[in-house]
Design an enzyme around this catalytic site. Structure first.
Site, PDB file in Angstrom:
ATOM      1  CD  GLU A  79      -2.760   1.543   2.302  1.00 13.88           C
ATOM      2  OE1 GLU A  79      -3.712   2.326   2.163  1.00 13.88           O
ATOM      3  OE2 GLU A  79      -2.479   1.013   3.394  1.00 13.88           O
TER       4      GLU A  79
ATOM      5  CD  GLU B 186      -6.785   5.076   9.234  1.00 22.00           C
ATOM      6  OE1 GLU B 186      -6.429   4.818   8.064  1.00 22.00           O
ATOM      7  OE2 GLU B 186      -6.280   4.516  10.227  1.00 22.00           O
TER       8      GLU B 186
ATOM      9  CG  ASP C  95      -1.439  13.656  -0.545  1.00 16.77           C
ATOM     10  OD1 ASP C  95      -2.322  13.555   0.325  1.00 16.77           O
ATOM     11  OD2 ASP C  95      -0.238  13.433  -0.319  1.00 16.77           O
TER      12      ASP C  95
HETATM   13  N1  SAH Z   1      -4.415   5.729   2.714  1.00 15.21           N
HETATM   14  C1  SAH Z   1      -4.846   6.519   3.870  1.00 15.21           C
HETATM   15  C2  SAH Z   1      -4.211   7.926   3.852  1.00 15.21           C
HETATM   16  C3  SAH Z   1      -4.560   8.779   2.673  1.00 15.21           C
HETATM   17  S1  SAH Z   1      -3.760  10.361   2.682  1.00 15.21           S
HETATM   18  C4  SAH Z   1      -6.352   6.592   3.885  1.00 15.21           C
HETATM   19  O1  SAH Z   1      -6.978   6.277   2.883  1.00 15.21           O
HETATM   20  O2  SAH Z   1      -6.903   6.952   4.924  1.00 15.21           O
HETATM   21  C5  SAH Z   1      -2.422  10.035   1.537  1.00 15.21           C
HETATM   22  C6  SAH Z   1      -1.186   9.493   2.226  1.00 15.21           C
HETATM   23  O3  SAH Z   1      -0.171   9.279   1.255  1.00 15.21           O
HETATM   24  C7  SAH Z   1      -0.574  10.445   3.250  1.00 15.21           C
HETATM   25  O4  SAH Z   1      -0.391   9.784   4.474  1.00 15.21           O
HETATM   26  C8  SAH Z   1       0.728  10.904   2.600  1.00 15.21           C
HETATM   27  O5  SAH Z   1       1.719  11.229   3.555  1.00 15.21           O
HETATM   28  C9  SAH Z   1       1.082   9.705   1.767  1.00 15.21           C
HETATM   29  N2  SAH Z   1       1.956   9.995   0.622  1.00 15.21           N
HETATM   30  C10 SAH Z   1       1.840  11.039  -0.214  1.00 15.21           C
HETATM   31  N3  SAH Z   1       2.791  11.000  -1.163  1.00 15.21           N
HETATM   32  C11 SAH Z   1       3.516   9.875  -0.915  1.00 15.21           C
HETATM   33  C12 SAH Z   1       4.640   9.289  -1.551  1.00 15.21           C
HETATM   34  N4  SAH Z   1       5.217   9.867  -2.626  1.00 15.21           N
HETATM   35  N5  SAH Z   1       5.142   8.149  -1.048  1.00 15.21           N
HETATM   36  C13 SAH Z   1       4.580   7.576   0.061  1.00 15.21           C
HETATM   37  N6  SAH Z   1       3.502   8.090   0.696  1.00 15.21           N
HETATM   38  C14 SAH Z   1       2.987   9.229   0.224  1.00 15.21           C
END
Ligand code: SAH
Length: 213
Positions: free
Chosen positions: A43, A193, A117
């Protein structure tokens, strides 16, 4: 997701045996790390870890890696794993941009992107984790026929993601614009979440499943 800087987060994370602090050393050797030859799923952007810990508990025959860029966020997943001690789950603080340094070609069978994001400005498009630039990186570590599953409530991001599939080296297997109303695609769904939060507000959840071409 950025959380307030948490004092001691780095030290805490580093002291946990299931956090792989030098993941480049595990490249091509994840089966050795887990001590079996089970398939490996990742993930990307695992956030506070509800999805990956729940999935790993449910599927003991698959090894899982939760990859998260920020230690303040990863700490929450670490705390969940400290309670569950799942043998088939490893956590790494890593940037998906460098995913090829952590997994060998063909080492990963499935990648999950959950509520990535949105990077809404057009000139930020290549930063989106569903952009073709990222899909090509994922294709580099996936097995032949390897799968990417993507969920988001952000319709413009999803539409963008759909338009990137082919150029990224994948083919579309299935998709929905309303996951929770789609019995087939929602079967066995684990809410993240963000999914809990945004569907409670009435947002529809989009999902696609794509296969390495
Ligand atoms: N998957 C979780 C969080 C979503 S927010 C949910 O659905 O609740 C998106 C997450 O991706 C954040 O925690 C952010 O820090 C992470 N993220 C963003 N860019 C990333 C990257 N290049 N590599 C790893 N994680 C990343």
């Amino acid at each position: 997701m950025r959380l307030r800087n948490i004092p001691g987060a780095e030290e805490h994370i580093r002291s946990c045996p299931f956090v792989v602090t030098e993941p480049t050393a595990a490249k091509g050797r994840w089966n050795e790390h887990f001590g079996n030859s089970h398939p490996l799923a990742v993930e990307i952007g695992s956030g506070k870890g509800h999805f990956i810990t729940t999935l790993a508990a449910r599927e003991p025959g698959t090894n899982y890696v939760g990859m998260e860029k920020y230690s303040s966020v990863l700490l929450r997943a670490v705390q969940k794993q400290e309670e569950r001690l799942l043998p088939n789950l490893a956590l790494v603080r890593w940037d998906a941009q460098l995913i090829e340094d952590v997994f060998a070609p063909g080492e990963v069978s499935r990648i999950y992107l959950n509520f990535s994001d949105p990077w809404p400005k057009p000139k930020q498009a290549s930063r989106r984790l569903c952009a073709k630039e990222f899909l090509r990186l994922y294709a580099g570590v996936l097995t032949d026929g390897g799968i990417v599953e993507f969920k988001t409530d952000q319709r413009p991001l999803f539409d963008f993601g759909m338009s990137e599939i082919e150029a990224g080296g994948f083919t579309l297997l299935s998709y929905t614009y309303d996951l929770h109303a789609d019995a087939a695609m929602n079967a066995g769904n684990i809410m993240t979440e963000y999914e809990e939060k945004f569907s409670a507000k009435g947002n529809k959840i989009c999902k696609y499943i794509i296969k390495k071409a």
